[in-house]
Design an enzyme around this catalytic site. Structure first.
Site, mmCIF file in Angstrom:
data_model
loop_
_atom_site.group_PDB
_atom_site.id
_atom_site.type_symbol
_atom_site.label_atom_id
_atom_site.label_comp_id
_atom_site.label_asym_id
_atom_site.label_seq_id
_atom_site.Cartn_x
_atom_site.Cartn_y
_atom_site.Cartn_z
ATOM 1 N N LYS A 1 -2.564 2.647 0.359
ATOM 2 C CA LYS A 1 -1.651 2.648 -0.787
ATOM 3 C C LYS A 1 -1.474 1.254 -1.361
ATOM 4 C CE LYS A 1 0.644 6.675 0.864
ATOM 5 N NZ LYS A 1 1.752 7.569 0.661
ATOM 6 N N HIS B 1 5.413 18.978 2.384
ATOM 7 C CA HIS B 1 4.206 18.318 1.872
ATOM 8 C C HIS B 1 2.982 19.221 1.858
ATOM 9 C CE1 HIS B 1 6.522 14.687 1.641
ATOM 10 N NE2 HIS B 1 6.897 14.867 2.887
ATOM 11 N N ARG C 1 -11.408 13.234 -3.783
ATOM 12 C CA ARG C 1 -12.145 14.439 -3.390
ATOM 13 C C ARG C 1 -11.843 15.548 -4.394
ATOM 14 N NH1 ARG C 1 -7.284 14.440 -0.390
ATOM 15 N NH2 ARG C 1 -5.986 16.179 -1.114
HETATM 16 C C1 MV4 Z 1 8.028 9.158 -3.273
HETATM 17 C C2 MV4 Z 1 9.136 10.003 -3.483
HETATM 18 C C3 MV4 Z 1 10.258 9.458 -4.067
HETATM 19 N N1 MV4 Z 1 10.280 8.149 -4.406
HETATM 20 N N2 MV4 Z 1 8.096 7.864 -3.634
HETATM 21 C C4 MV4 Z 1 5.483 12.216 -0.700
HETATM 22 C C5 MV4 Z 1 4.028 12.213 -0.374
HETATM 23 C C6 MV4 Z 1 3.455 10.964 -0.900
HETATM 24 N N3 MV4 Z 1 2.236 11.229 -1.590
HETATM 25 C C7 MV4 Z 1 4.503 10.408 -1.807
HETATM 26 N N4 MV4 Z 1 5.671 11.208 -1.662
HETATM 27 C C8 MV4 Z 1 6.826 10.873 -2.286
HETATM 28 N N5 MV4 Z 1 6.918 9.598 -2.698
HETATM 29 C C9 MV4 Z 1 9.220 7.380 -4.174
HETATM 30 N N6 MV4 Z 1 9.281 6.090 -4.491
HETATM 31 C C10 MV4 Z 1 9.049 11.334 -3.104
HETATM 32 C C11 MV4 Z 1 7.890 11.771 -2.486
HETATM 33 C C12 MV4 Z 1 7.895 13.150 -2.113
HETATM 34 C C13 MV4 Z 1 6.997 14.071 -2.669
HETATM 35 C C14 MV4 Z 1 6.044 13.689 -3.595
HETATM 36 C C15 MV4 Z 1 5.176 14.597 -4.119
HETATM 37 C C16 MV4 Z 1 5.255 15.938 -3.740
HETATM 38 C C17 MV4 Z 1 6.173 16.326 -2.834
HETATM 39 C C18 MV4 Z 1 7.064 15.409 -2.283
HETATM 40 C C19 MV4 Z 1 8.002 15.837 -1.359
HETATM 41 C C20 MV4 Z 1 8.858 14.937 -0.817
HETATM 42 C C21 MV4 Z 1 8.796 13.595 -1.177
#
Ligand code: MV4
Length: 494
Positions: free
Chosen positions: A115, A234, A291
């Site tokens: 990341k 997730h 992917r």
């Molecule tokens: C976040 C967020 C809130 N704020 N970043 C979860 C997986 C990863 N790819 C990034 N994720 C998140 N990042 C910030 N700064 C909330 C999530 C997140 C989320 C993101 C996408 C789809 C589902 C989710 C479920 C919980 C939290």
């Protein structure tokens, strides 16, 4: 490319082989002992057993798979998703062996696999990022200052994390040091890399991702968005395209940002750029998946483009046959993932035999699966049975069609998430399009499914009585036809 090897199994292996067949390309399947009788093994032109059931002795054996490709004369390897699909070492070994990986370069996989490296790569490309640190936190005092500036709650993320692993919310300043310590040690034990960074916590985001395609001639296009906010821990449950909330202007802005992300890592192939969309419709780049994705069919439905065919053409060095101006959204598509999990029992995987397995059919329905009636769902892999995809002229048509398709789907022998999907599709928040990533947590409890059962039983009893009344004398015959004491109701229940 006259022959390709598919380094995957199940529904995605079949999906890839179908396109290869249409393109006149021969296919080689590799399979584990658990998949001897699988559909994808029979569908392939050649199939080679590569090892026992556990993935690390079969589908993750990169060198063995490359050996099979060489032996069978396959020129390309399609990794599908999961398994080796985002493994840069594998990608490198494939090209060192003189073969073509149908996918991006190992360098792009590496950059986007971290990341922090991804953030650094897009730095000069005018990509909106969630406010936070853009380097690994090394000085805790400095980090605490930044956290205070950003404002609580903040999120601590592991650079090597993904799919929600390695994230910690810090609600208050007084918890900061303690939570940072925990996050670092978690990251070390889970990923062998203790690099963490901090971001402002976006409280109620939508998860919107943009599909991109890039050829080896410098052309990159976006194929619009997929809305993937309906997820559980997730794990995506329902995906749709287009999103119910993007305006044409925002769609263009996000699409163009996604293209710049791809350009920032010299991306080639099909890829997905993930964004968070906040309540005010500000969007922030999260990460890029290097992917093909499980949910790619919804994009295929609304654009009319076969993404696997495009991947293969790009791998052959061909130019994209269309530009951005040739692409448009036609209609609406929804996908639900059908898992062999019990939604009334905390989504516990439910393995077993598909005693009844009848797919829905009719207008606007696509089922991507890899099973047949009578087959066992192996315990060794992902418990996804199928992807059920509908298409309609608009969102409401696609939604109603999905409910009809779920009602028509007959699966018996294992519990599935179909009832849960139907609940979600029927929910007012889904119908209105007014939902975010908290949908499941907010609206779902197992009793919303159990509620419908007494009714079902009443209907069953009513039906039983009426069938008997109308068929007097034939009732026994009906019983016999069903055989082995299983009633028609039981057989058909989902
Ligand atoms: C976040 C967020 C809130 N704020 N970043 C979860 C997986 C990863 N790819 C990034 N994720 C998140 N990042 C910030 N700064 C909330 C999530 C997140 C989320 C993101 C996408 C789809 C589902 C989710 C479920 C919980 C939290």
């Amino acid at each position: 490319m006259k022959k390709i090897l598919i380094a995957n199994r199940g529904e995605i292996a079949l999906r890839i082989m179908r396109t290869a067949k249409e393109m006149g390309i021969a296919t080689v399947a590799v399979y584990s002992e658990a998949d001897r009788n699988a559909l994808f093994v029979r569908f392939a032109d050649e199939a080679i057993l590569i090892g026992p059931a556990p993935s690390n002795q079969s589908y993750l054996k990169g060198e063995k798979i490359i050996e099979v490709a060489k032996k069978t004369g396959a020129e390309g390897i399609h990794p599908g998703y999961g398994f080796l699909s985002e493994n840069a070492d594998f990608a490198r070994k494939v090209s060192d062996a003189g073969l073509t990986l149908i996918g991006p370069s190992p360098e792009a996989m590496e950059v986007m696999g971290s990341k922090l490296a991804a953030k650094a790569a897009v730095k000069d490309y005018n990509i909106p990022l969630v406010p936070g640190t853009d380097e690994a936190v090394t000085d805790i005092d400095e980090a605490e200052k930044i956290a205070t500036e950003i404002g609580y709650p903040i999120l601590v993320k592991a650079s090597a994390g993904g799919g929600g692993k390695g994230m910690r919310i810090v609600e208050k300043e007084k918890d900061f040091r303690d939570q940072m310590d925990r996050a670092v040690s978690e990251a070390v034990s889970a990923f062998g890399d203790g690099s963490v960074f901090i971001e402002r916590y976006v409280g109620s985001p939508r998860h919107i991702e943009i599909q991109i395609l890039a050829d080896t001639h410098g052309n990159t296009v976006y194929l619009f968005e997929r809305e993937c906010s309906i997820q559980r821990r997730h794990q995506k449950v329902i995906e749709e395209a287009p999103s119910a909330v993007l305006t044409p202007e925002l769609r263009k802005e996000m699409g163009e940002a996604a293209v710049r992300v791809a350009q920032a890592c010299n991306y080639v192939g099909a890829g997905t750029v993930e964004f968070l969309l906040d309540e005010k419709h500000n969007f922030y780049f999260l990460e890029m998946n290097t992917r093909l994705q499980v949910e790619h069919p919804v994009t295929e439905q609304i654009t009319g483009i076969d993404l696997v065919a495009e991947q293969i053409k790009i791998a052959r060095g061909e130019k994209l046959s269309f530009g951005q101006e040739d692409l448009s959204i036609q209609g609406h598509s929804i996908e639900v993932r059908v898992y062999a999990e019990d939604p009334t029992n905390d989504f516990l995987p439910d393995i077993g035999r598909l005693n009844t397995y009848v797919r829905p059919q009719g207008p606007g329905i696509r089922v991507d699966d890899g099973f047949e009636e009578g087959m066992n769902i192996p315990i060794h892999y992902d418990p996804m049975i199928a992807k059920l995809v509908t298409y309609g002229k608009d969102r409401e048509e696609a939604r109603k069609r999905m409910i009809r398709a779920i009602d028509e789907y007959q699966i018996d022998g294992v519990e599935t998430t179909l009832s849960f999907c139907k609940f979600a599709l029927d929910h007012e928040a889904f119908v209105s399009g007014n939902f975010d990533t908290h949908f499941v947590k907010l609206h779902f409890t197992p009793d919303v499914l159990k509620d419908s059962r007494p009714d079902e039983e009443k209907i069953a009893a009513w039906l039983g009585v009426n069938i008997l009344k109308s068929q007097k004398g034939k009732a026994e015959l009906v019983g016999e036809q069903q055989g082995n004491g299983v009633s028609a109701w039981k057989k058909n229940r989902r």
